[in-house]
Design an enzyme around this catalytic site. Structure first.
Site, PDB file in Angstrom:
ATOM      1  N   CYS A   6       0.824  -1.213   0.000  1.00 12.33           N
ATOM      2  CA  CYS A   6       0.000   0.000   0.000  1.00 12.33           C
ATOM      3  C   CYS A   6       0.858   1.264   0.000  1.00 12.33           C
ATOM      4  O   CYS A   6       0.548   2.244  -0.683  1.00 12.33           O
ATOM      5  CB  CYS A   6      -0.945  -0.011   1.191  1.00 12.33           C
ATOM      6  SG  CYS A   6      -0.138  -0.094   2.807  1.00 12.33           S
TER       7      CYS A   6
ATOM      8  N   HIS B 228      -2.384   0.926   7.174  1.00  9.63           N
ATOM      9  CA  HIS B 228      -2.602   1.033   5.735  1.00  9.63           C
ATOM     10  C   HIS B 228      -2.302   2.444   5.261  1.00  9.63           C
ATOM     11  O   HIS B 228      -2.591   3.421   5.951  1.00  9.63           O
ATOM     12  CB  HIS B 228      -4.055   0.676   5.420  1.00  9.63           C
ATOM     13  CG  HIS B 228      -4.383   0.597   3.962  1.00  9.63           C
ATOM     14  ND1 HIS B 228      -3.651  -0.165   3.074  1.00  9.63           N
ATOM     15  CD2 HIS B 228      -5.369   1.192   3.229  1.00  9.63           C
ATOM     16  CE1 HIS B 228      -4.184  -0.056   1.865  1.00  9.63           C
ATOM     17  NE2 HIS B 228      -5.223   0.761   1.938  1.00  9.63           N
TER      18      HIS B 228
ATOM     19  N   ASN C 155      -7.878   4.995  -2.475  1.00 12.58           N
ATOM     20  CA  ASN C 155      -7.352   3.732  -1.995  1.00 12.58           C
ATOM     21  C   ASN C 155      -6.723   2.938  -3.137  1.00 12.58           C
ATOM     22  O   ASN C 155      -6.791   3.327  -4.306  1.00 12.58           O
ATOM     23  CB  ASN C 155      -8.483   2.922  -1.336  1.00 12.58           C
ATOM     24  CG  ASN C 155      -7.967   1.895  -0.351  1.00 12.58           C
ATOM     25  OD1 ASN C 155      -6.765   1.727  -0.161  1.00 12.58           O
ATOM     26  ND2 ASN C 155      -8.874   1.190   0.284  1.00 12.58           N
TER      27      ASN C 155
END
Length: 456
Positions: free
Chosen positions: A86, A379, A401
Protein backbone atom coordinates in the site's frame (compact mmCIF):
# COMPACT_ATOMS: atom_id res chain seq x y z
CA UNK A 1 20.10 -24.18 51.28
CA UNK A 2 17.34 -25.04 53.81
CA UNK A 3 16.78 -21.31 54.41
CA UNK A 4 16.06 -20.71 50.69
CA UNK A 5 13.81 -23.80 50.51
CA UNK A 6 11.80 -22.56 53.48
CA UNK A 7 11.51 -19.06 51.98
CA UNK A 8 10.38 -20.49 48.62
CA UNK A 9 7.79 -22.63 50.38
CA UNK A 10 6.42 -19.60 52.20
CA UNK A 11 6.25 -17.49 49.03
CA UNK A 12 4.90 -20.16 46.70
CA UNK A 13 1.21 -19.77 47.71
CA UNK A 14 1.42 -16.06 46.89
CA UNK A 15 2.79 -16.81 43.38
CA UNK A 16 0.01 -19.34 42.77
CA UNK A 17 -2.71 -16.95 43.96
CA UNK A 18 -1.32 -14.22 41.71
CA UNK A 19 -1.27 -16.40 38.59
CA UNK A 20 -4.38 -18.57 38.73
CA UNK A 21 -8.13 -18.25 39.24
CA UNK A 22 -9.35 -20.13 42.27
CA UNK A 23 -12.53 -22.22 42.26
CA UNK A 24 -14.13 -19.69 44.60
CA UNK A 25 -13.28 -16.81 42.26
CA UNK A 26 -14.56 -18.75 39.27
CA UNK A 27 -17.83 -19.42 41.08
CA UNK A 28 -18.17 -15.68 41.79
CA UNK A 29 -17.63 -14.90 38.10
CA UNK A 30 -20.23 -17.48 37.07
CA UNK A 31 -22.74 -16.20 39.55
CA UNK A 32 -22.20 -12.65 38.32
CA UNK A 33 -23.27 -13.50 34.77
CA UNK A 34 -26.89 -12.43 34.68
CA UNK A 35 -28.97 -14.52 32.29
CA UNK A 36 -31.80 -12.61 30.71
CA UNK A 37 -33.87 -12.43 27.56
CA UNK A 38 -31.24 -10.02 26.20
CA UNK A 39 -28.32 -12.39 26.78
CA UNK A 40 -30.25 -15.32 25.30
CA UNK A 41 -31.19 -13.35 22.22
CA UNK A 42 -27.72 -11.88 21.75
CA UNK A 43 -26.06 -15.26 22.22
CA UNK A 44 -28.27 -16.65 19.46
CA UNK A 45 -27.52 -13.66 17.25
CA UNK A 46 -23.75 -13.71 17.77
CA UNK A 47 -23.53 -17.43 17.17
CA UNK A 48 -25.15 -17.02 13.76
CA UNK A 49 -24.06 -13.60 12.46
CA UNK A 50 -20.94 -11.44 12.00
CA UNK A 51 -20.43 -9.15 14.99
CA UNK A 52 -20.25 -6.10 12.72
CA UNK A 53 -23.70 -6.83 11.26
CA UNK A 54 -25.15 -6.65 14.76
CA UNK A 55 -23.10 -3.61 15.80
CA UNK A 56 -23.88 -1.53 12.70
CA UNK A 57 -25.59 1.68 13.81
CA UNK A 58 -28.66 2.05 11.61
CA UNK A 59 -29.18 5.67 12.66
CA UNK A 60 -25.75 6.46 11.23
CA UNK A 61 -26.64 5.11 7.79
CA UNK A 62 -26.78 7.80 5.11
CA UNK A 63 -25.31 10.55 7.31
CA UNK A 64 -22.06 10.83 5.30
CA UNK A 65 -22.05 11.57 1.57
CA UNK A 66 -19.12 11.66 -0.84
CA UNK A 67 -19.16 15.32 -1.91
CA UNK A 68 -16.38 17.75 -0.99
CA UNK A 69 -15.56 21.43 -0.96
CA UNK A 70 -12.03 20.84 -2.22
CA UNK A 71 -10.79 17.78 -4.12
CA UNK A 72 -7.56 16.97 -5.96
CA UNK A 73 -8.01 16.17 -9.65
CA UNK A 74 -7.42 12.41 -9.50
CA UNK A 75 -8.54 9.72 -11.91
CA UNK A 76 -8.39 5.92 -11.92
CA UNK A 77 -8.04 3.44 -9.06
CA UNK A 78 -5.09 1.09 -8.62
CA UNK A 79 -5.15 -2.36 -7.05
CA UNK A 80 -2.39 -3.83 -4.89
CA UNK A 81 -4.14 -7.22 -4.93
CA UNK A 82 -2.88 -9.72 -2.31
CA UNK A 83 0.20 -7.77 -1.30
CA UNK A 84 1.28 -5.38 1.45
CA UNK A 85 2.52 -2.71 -0.95
CA UNK A 86 0.00 0.00 0.00
CA UNK A 87 2.81 2.43 0.87
CA UNK A 88 4.31 2.03 -2.61
CA UNK A 89 0.98 2.39 -4.43
CA UNK A 90 0.15 5.43 -2.30
CA UNK A 91 3.49 7.13 -2.93
CA UNK A 92 3.26 6.62 -6.70
CA UNK A 93 -0.43 7.61 -6.80
CA UNK A 94 0.48 11.05 -5.48
CA UNK A 95 2.34 11.76 -8.72
CA UNK A 96 -0.05 10.14 -11.21
CA UNK A 97 -1.97 13.42 -11.81
CA UNK A 98 1.32 15.06 -12.77
CA UNK A 99 2.06 12.29 -15.26
CA UNK A 100 -1.43 12.52 -16.77
CA UNK A 101 -1.01 16.25 -17.24
CA UNK A 102 2.54 15.99 -18.58
CA UNK A 103 1.70 13.40 -21.23
CA UNK A 104 -1.87 14.72 -21.80
CA UNK A 105 -3.38 11.26 -21.30
CA UNK A 106 -6.69 10.12 -19.75
CA UNK A 107 -5.13 7.51 -17.51
CA UNK A 108 -1.68 6.69 -16.22
CA UNK A 109 -0.09 4.31 -13.73
CA UNK A 110 3.52 3.97 -12.65
CA UNK A 111 5.03 0.50 -12.36
CA UNK A 112 4.74 -0.54 -8.74
CA UNK A 113 6.47 -3.81 -9.59
CA UNK A 114 9.62 -1.95 -10.69
CA UNK A 115 10.20 -0.27 -7.34
CA UNK A 116 8.95 -3.32 -5.44
CA UNK A 117 11.76 -5.34 -7.02
CA UNK A 118 14.37 -2.85 -5.85
CA UNK A 119 12.75 -2.54 -2.42
CA UNK A 120 13.17 -6.26 -1.76
CA UNK A 121 16.69 -6.25 -3.20
CA UNK A 122 17.79 -3.27 -1.09
CA UNK A 123 16.16 -4.66 2.05
CA UNK A 124 18.09 -7.88 1.47
CA UNK A 125 21.34 -5.95 1.26
CA UNK A 126 20.51 -4.02 4.43
CA UNK A 127 19.69 -7.25 6.29
CA UNK A 128 22.95 -8.92 5.25
CA UNK A 129 24.90 -5.80 6.18
CA UNK A 130 23.21 -5.83 9.59
CA UNK A 131 24.22 -9.47 9.99
CA UNK A 132 27.86 -8.52 9.50
CA UNK A 133 27.59 -5.50 11.79
CA UNK A 134 26.04 -7.53 14.63
CA UNK A 135 27.97 -10.77 14.15
CA UNK A 136 29.79 -10.26 17.47
CA UNK A 137 26.49 -10.18 19.37
CA UNK A 138 24.79 -13.31 20.65
CA UNK A 139 21.98 -14.81 18.60
CA UNK A 140 19.52 -14.07 21.40
CA UNK A 141 20.46 -10.39 21.50
CA UNK A 142 17.30 -8.28 21.04
CA UNK A 143 18.65 -6.48 17.99
CA UNK A 144 19.83 -9.68 16.28
CA UNK A 145 16.51 -11.39 16.97
CA UNK A 146 14.71 -8.35 15.55
CA UNK A 147 16.69 -8.53 12.30
CA UNK A 148 16.09 -12.27 11.92
CA UNK A 149 12.39 -11.84 12.66
CA UNK A 150 11.70 -10.38 9.22
CA UNK A 151 14.69 -9.94 6.88
CA UNK A 152 12.38 -8.58 4.16
CA UNK A 153 8.66 -7.88 3.86
CA UNK A 154 6.15 -5.95 1.78
CA UNK A 155 5.77 -3.19 4.35
CA UNK A 156 7.14 0.31 4.22
CA UNK A 157 6.27 3.98 4.21
CA UNK A 158 7.09 7.25 2.50
CA UNK A 159 10.83 7.41 3.17
CA UNK A 160 11.26 3.93 1.67
CA UNK A 161 9.74 5.25 -1.54
CA UNK A 162 11.99 8.32 -1.47
CA UNK A 163 15.11 6.19 -0.99
CA UNK A 164 14.14 3.95 -3.91
CA UNK A 165 13.00 6.63 -6.35
CA UNK A 166 16.05 8.83 -5.73
CA UNK A 167 18.30 5.85 -6.55
CA UNK A 168 16.37 3.94 -9.22
CA UNK A 169 13.93 6.46 -10.71
CA UNK A 170 10.38 5.59 -11.82
CA UNK A 171 8.90 3.90 -14.90
CA UNK A 172 5.41 3.58 -16.40
CA UNK A 173 3.54 0.35 -15.74
CA UNK A 174 4.05 -0.70 -19.37
CA UNK A 175 7.81 -0.86 -18.80
CA UNK A 176 7.49 -3.49 -16.04
CA UNK A 177 4.04 -5.00 -15.63
CA UNK A 178 2.68 -6.77 -12.58
CA UNK A 179 3.24 -10.53 -12.24
CA UNK A 180 1.45 -13.20 -10.25
CA UNK A 181 4.17 -12.96 -7.58
CA UNK A 182 3.95 -9.17 -7.32
CA UNK A 183 0.19 -9.41 -6.80
CA UNK A 184 0.37 -12.49 -4.57
CA UNK A 185 3.52 -11.98 -2.54
CA UNK A 186 3.16 -14.45 0.33
CA UNK A 187 5.15 -17.43 -0.96
CA UNK A 188 7.85 -15.37 -2.63
CA UNK A 189 8.61 -13.32 0.49
CA UNK A 190 8.43 -16.44 2.66
CA UNK A 191 11.17 -18.12 0.61
CA UNK A 192 13.24 -14.95 0.40
CA UNK A 193 13.20 -14.75 4.20
CA UNK A 194 14.23 -18.37 4.48
CA UNK A 195 17.19 -17.88 2.14
CA UNK A 196 18.26 -14.62 3.78
CA UNK A 197 18.21 -16.15 7.27
CA UNK A 198 20.41 -18.95 5.97
CA UNK A 199 22.77 -16.39 4.44
CA UNK A 200 22.78 -14.34 7.63
CA UNK A 201 23.88 -17.34 9.66
CA UNK A 202 26.61 -18.03 7.11
CA UNK A 203 27.98 -14.49 7.46
CA UNK A 204 27.98 -14.75 11.25
CA UNK A 205 29.94 -18.01 11.10
CA UNK A 206 32.45 -16.55 8.66
CA UNK A 207 33.10 -13.58 10.91
CA UNK A 208 33.35 -15.83 13.95
CA UNK A 209 36.01 -17.83 12.10
CA UNK A 210 38.08 -14.71 11.42
CA UNK A 211 36.98 -13.72 7.91
CA UNK A 212 38.25 -10.30 6.84
CA UNK A 213 36.00 -7.36 5.97
CA UNK A 214 36.86 -7.87 2.30
CA UNK A 215 35.96 -11.56 2.44
CA UNK A 216 32.66 -10.82 4.14
CA UNK A 217 31.78 -8.22 1.52
CA UNK A 218 32.63 -10.62 -1.31
CA UNK A 219 30.41 -13.28 0.26
CA UNK A 220 27.59 -10.79 0.64
CA UNK A 221 27.77 -9.89 -3.06
CA UNK A 222 27.55 -13.58 -3.97
CA UNK A 223 24.55 -13.94 -1.69
CA UNK A 224 22.85 -10.91 -3.24
CA UNK A 225 23.30 -12.49 -6.68
CA UNK A 226 21.19 -15.41 -5.42
CA UNK A 227 18.51 -13.00 -4.16
CA UNK A 228 18.58 -11.12 -7.48
CA UNK A 229 18.01 -14.41 -9.32
CA UNK A 230 15.01 -15.27 -7.13
CA UNK A 231 13.53 -11.80 -7.64
CA UNK A 232 13.96 -11.89 -11.43
CA UNK A 233 12.29 -15.30 -11.63
CA UNK A 234 9.30 -13.96 -9.68
CA UNK A 235 9.02 -10.35 -10.78
CA UNK A 236 10.94 -10.02 -14.05
CA UNK A 237 14.14 -8.04 -14.59
CA UNK A 238 13.94 -4.25 -14.10
CA UNK A 239 14.67 -2.23 -17.25
CA UNK A 240 17.83 -0.16 -17.54
CA UNK A 241 16.19 1.80 -20.33
CA UNK A 242 12.88 1.51 -22.18
CA UNK A 243 10.78 3.02 -24.96
CA UNK A 244 7.53 4.75 -24.00
CA UNK A 245 4.83 5.10 -26.67
CA UNK A 246 1.28 6.24 -25.86
CA UNK A 247 -1.97 7.74 -27.13
CA UNK A 248 -2.93 11.19 -25.82
CA UNK A 249 -6.39 12.56 -25.00
CA UNK A 250 -6.98 13.65 -28.59
CA UNK A 251 -6.43 10.12 -29.85
CA UNK A 252 -3.08 10.97 -31.42
CA UNK A 253 -0.33 8.37 -31.17
CA UNK A 254 2.86 9.81 -29.67
CA UNK A 255 5.90 8.08 -31.08
CA UNK A 256 8.21 6.18 -28.76
CA UNK A 257 10.89 7.95 -26.81
CA UNK A 258 13.76 6.18 -25.07
CA UNK A 259 14.16 6.80 -21.34
CA UNK A 260 16.17 5.61 -18.41
CA UNK A 261 14.10 5.32 -15.21
CA UNK A 262 15.90 8.33 -13.77
CA UNK A 263 15.21 10.49 -16.84
CA UNK A 264 11.57 9.45 -16.90
CA UNK A 265 11.09 10.49 -13.27
CA UNK A 266 12.85 13.79 -13.89
CA UNK A 267 10.66 14.57 -16.88
CA UNK A 268 7.42 13.82 -15.01
CA UNK A 269 8.29 15.52 -11.71
CA UNK A 270 10.14 18.49 -13.17
CA UNK A 271 11.56 20.63 -10.38
CA UNK A 272 9.93 18.61 -7.59
CA UNK A 273 12.40 17.15 -5.11
CA UNK A 274 11.19 14.19 -3.08
CA UNK A 275 13.22 15.30 -0.09
CA UNK A 276 11.12 18.48 0.10
CA UNK A 277 8.23 16.53 1.61
CA UNK A 278 7.81 16.41 5.40
CA UNK A 279 6.29 13.52 7.38
CA UNK A 280 3.96 14.60 10.19
CA UNK A 281 2.74 12.23 12.91
CA UNK A 282 -0.08 12.39 15.41
CA UNK A 283 1.01 10.18 18.31
CA UNK A 284 -0.47 11.52 21.57
CA UNK A 285 1.41 8.86 23.56
CA UNK A 286 4.64 10.87 23.26
CA UNK A 287 5.47 14.61 23.36
CA UNK A 288 4.36 16.86 20.50
CA UNK A 289 6.54 19.38 18.67
CA UNK A 290 9.49 17.01 18.51
CA UNK A 291 11.48 15.34 15.73
CA UNK A 292 11.77 11.55 15.97
CA UNK A 293 13.72 8.98 13.98
CA UNK A 294 13.37 5.18 13.89
CA UNK A 295 16.68 3.34 14.17
CA UNK A 296 17.54 1.28 11.08
CA UNK A 297 14.03 1.73 9.64
CA UNK A 298 14.92 2.15 6.00
CA UNK A 299 15.30 -0.06 2.97
CA UNK A 300 18.40 1.33 1.27
CA UNK A 301 21.69 1.06 3.16
CA UNK A 302 22.77 4.59 2.27
CA UNK A 303 19.25 6.00 2.47
CA UNK A 304 17.45 7.90 5.21
CA UNK A 305 15.76 6.33 8.22
CA UNK A 306 12.10 7.01 8.78
CA UNK A 307 11.74 10.32 10.64
CA UNK A 308 8.87 12.69 11.40
CA UNK A 309 7.63 15.60 13.49
CA UNK A 310 4.97 14.71 16.07
CA UNK A 311 2.14 17.28 16.10
CA UNK A 312 -1.40 17.84 17.38
CA UNK A 313 -4.04 17.08 14.77
CA UNK A 314 -5.16 20.70 14.44
CA UNK A 315 -1.86 21.74 12.86
CA UNK A 316 -1.69 18.69 10.62
CA UNK A 317 -5.21 19.34 9.31
CA UNK A 318 -4.45 22.96 8.41
CA UNK A 319 -1.46 21.88 6.30
CA UNK A 320 -3.53 19.15 4.63
CA UNK A 321 -6.29 21.58 3.68
CA UNK A 322 -3.80 23.92 2.02
CA UNK A 323 -2.28 21.07 0.04
CA UNK A 324 -5.69 19.87 -1.21
CA UNK A 325 -6.78 23.40 -2.09
CA UNK A 326 -3.64 23.60 -4.25
CA UNK A 327 -4.51 20.34 -6.02
CA UNK A 328 -1.73 18.30 -4.42
CA UNK A 329 -2.50 14.86 -2.98
CA UNK A 330 -0.66 13.58 0.09
CA UNK A 331 0.68 10.29 1.39
CA UNK A 332 -1.29 9.31 4.50
CA UNK A 333 -1.57 6.27 6.76
CA UNK A 334 -4.14 5.24 9.33
CA UNK A 335 -5.76 2.37 11.23
CA UNK A 336 -8.11 1.56 8.36
CA UNK A 337 -9.74 -1.46 10.00
CA UNK A 338 -11.33 0.60 12.76
CA UNK A 339 -14.99 1.51 12.18
CA UNK A 340 -14.78 0.80 8.43
CA UNK A 341 -18.01 0.24 6.51
CA UNK A 342 -16.34 -1.05 3.35
CA UNK A 343 -19.49 -1.50 1.27
CA UNK A 344 -20.44 2.16 1.81
CA UNK A 345 -16.87 3.43 1.65
CA UNK A 346 -17.27 5.27 4.96
CA UNK A 347 -15.07 5.48 8.07
CA UNK A 348 -16.87 7.00 11.06
CA UNK A 349 -16.45 6.55 14.82
CA UNK A 350 -20.22 5.96 15.06
CA UNK A 351 -20.43 3.25 12.40
CA UNK A 352 -20.45 0.36 14.87
CA UNK A 353 -21.72 0.26 18.46
CA UNK A 354 -19.91 -2.70 20.02
CA UNK A 355 -20.80 -1.43 23.49
CA UNK A 356 -24.48 -2.06 22.73
CA UNK A 357 -23.86 -5.57 21.40
CA UNK A 358 -22.09 -6.75 24.55
CA UNK A 359 -23.53 -4.25 27.00
CA UNK A 360 -19.87 -3.68 27.87
CA UNK A 361 -18.14 -0.25 27.59
CA UNK A 362 -14.99 0.11 25.47
CA UNK A 363 -13.33 3.21 26.88
CA UNK A 364 -9.71 3.46 25.69
CA UNK A 365 -8.67 6.77 24.11
CA UNK A 366 -6.15 7.11 21.27
CA UNK A 367 -3.16 7.27 23.61
CA UNK A 368 -4.20 4.14 25.46
CA UNK A 369 -4.91 2.27 22.23
CA UNK A 370 -1.40 3.06 21.02
CA UNK A 371 0.25 2.12 24.31
CA UNK A 372 -1.57 -1.21 24.48
CA UNK A 373 -1.01 -2.05 20.77
CA UNK A 374 -4.75 -1.96 20.13
CA UNK A 375 -4.30 0.65 17.40
CA UNK A 376 -1.59 1.75 15.03
CA UNK A 377 -1.02 2.57 11.39
CA UNK A 378 -2.08 -0.37 9.23
CA UNK A 379 -2.60 1.03 5.73
CA UNK A 380 -1.42 3.83 3.46
CA UNK A 381 -3.64 5.81 1.08
CA UNK A 382 -3.59 9.13 -0.77
CA UNK A 383 -5.40 11.98 0.99
CA UNK A 384 -7.26 13.84 -1.77
CA UNK A 385 -10.33 15.72 -0.53
CA UNK A 386 -11.85 17.72 2.33
CA UNK A 387 -15.30 19.13 3.13
CA UNK A 388 -15.23 22.32 5.25
CA UNK A 389 -17.83 24.51 6.92
CA UNK A 390 -18.30 28.27 6.51
CA UNK A 391 -15.31 28.85 8.80
CA UNK A 392 -13.05 26.49 6.80
CA UNK A 393 -13.19 23.91 9.60
CA UNK A 394 -12.99 20.33 8.29
CA UNK A 395 -16.06 18.09 8.45
CA UNK A 396 -14.93 15.08 6.45
CA UNK A 397 -12.11 13.87 4.20
CA UNK A 398 -11.44 11.33 1.46
CA UNK A 399 -8.78 8.77 0.61
CA UNK A 400 -7.87 7.40 -2.80
CA UNK A 401 -7.35 3.73 -1.99
CA UNK A 402 -5.49 0.92 -3.80
CA UNK A 403 -7.96 -1.94 -3.30
CA UNK A 404 -9.53 -1.69 -6.76
CA UNK A 405 -12.67 0.07 -8.01
CA UNK A 406 -15.10 -2.42 -6.44
CA UNK A 407 -13.99 -1.63 -2.89
CA UNK A 408 -15.54 1.28 -1.01
CA UNK A 409 -17.16 4.11 -2.98
CA UNK A 410 -15.78 3.23 -6.44
CA UNK A 411 -12.34 2.77 -4.88
CA UNK A 412 -12.46 5.77 -2.52
CA UNK A 413 -12.99 5.94 1.26
CA UNK A 414 -14.68 8.92 2.93
CA UNK A 415 -13.98 9.53 6.62
CA UNK A 416 -15.35 11.97 9.16
CA UNK A 417 -13.22 14.53 10.94
CA UNK A 418 -13.85 12.73 14.24
CA UNK A 419 -12.44 9.56 12.71
CA UNK A 420 -9.39 11.58 11.58
CA UNK A 421 -8.76 12.53 15.22
CA UNK A 422 -8.94 8.94 16.46
CA UNK A 423 -7.37 6.81 13.74
CA UNK A 424 -5.22 8.96 11.44
CA UNK A 425 -1.52 8.75 12.24
CA UNK A 426 0.75 10.01 9.48
CA UNK A 427 0.61 12.51 6.62
CA UNK A 428 3.34 13.63 4.22
CA UNK A 429 3.03 17.24 3.08
CA UNK A 430 5.20 19.36 0.80
CA UNK A 431 7.20 21.82 2.86
CA UNK A 432 5.63 24.84 1.10
CA UNK A 433 2.37 24.08 2.97
CA UNK A 434 4.05 23.55 6.36
CA UNK A 435 4.74 26.29 8.93
CA UNK A 436 8.27 27.53 9.54
CA UNK A 437 8.02 26.40 13.17
CA UNK A 438 7.54 22.80 12.05
CA UNK A 439 10.26 23.04 9.41
CA UNK A 440 12.69 24.33 12.06
CA UNK A 441 11.92 21.30 14.25
CA UNK A 442 12.27 18.99 11.24
CA UNK A 443 15.75 20.35 10.54
CA UNK A 444 16.99 19.63 14.06
CA UNK A 445 18.65 16.37 15.10
CA UNK A 446 15.97 13.78 15.81
CA UNK A 447 15.49 11.71 18.95
CA UNK A 448 16.26 8.10 18.03
CA UNK A 449 13.61 5.48 18.76
CA UNK A 450 14.25 1.71 18.66
CA UNK A 451 13.01 -0.27 15.62
CA UNK A 452 10.65 -2.26 17.87
CA UNK A 453 8.86 0.82 19.16
CA UNK A 454 5.13 -0.11 19.41
CA UNK A 455 4.03 2.45 16.82
CA UNK A 456 6.19 0.97 14.10
Amino acid sequence: MKKWSLLFGLLMPFFVVGQSVSLEELETIRAGFEKSNYTKAMQNALSSNPITDLAWSRENEGTTDHYFTYRVDVSGITNQKKSGRCWLFTSLNIFRPMAREHFNVKGFEFSENYLYFWDLFEKSNLFLSNMIATADLELDDQKVRWYFRSPVDDGGQWINFVNLANKYGMVPREAMEETYSSENTSWMTRLLKRKLREQGLELRKLKENGASKKELQATKVEQLAVIYRMLVLNLGEPPIEFDYRYQDKTGSLVEAKTYTPQLFMKEVLGDIQLNDYVMLMNDPSRPYWKHYEIENYRNVQEGENWHYVNLPNEGIKSFCIESIKNNEAMYASCDVGKQLRRDYGVLDVDNFDFDAVYDVPFTMNKTERIQSSDSGSSHGMSLIAVEVDENEKPLKWQFENSWGEKSGEKGYLTFTDKWFDEYMFRVVVHKKFVSQKVLDIYSKKAEMLPPWDPMF
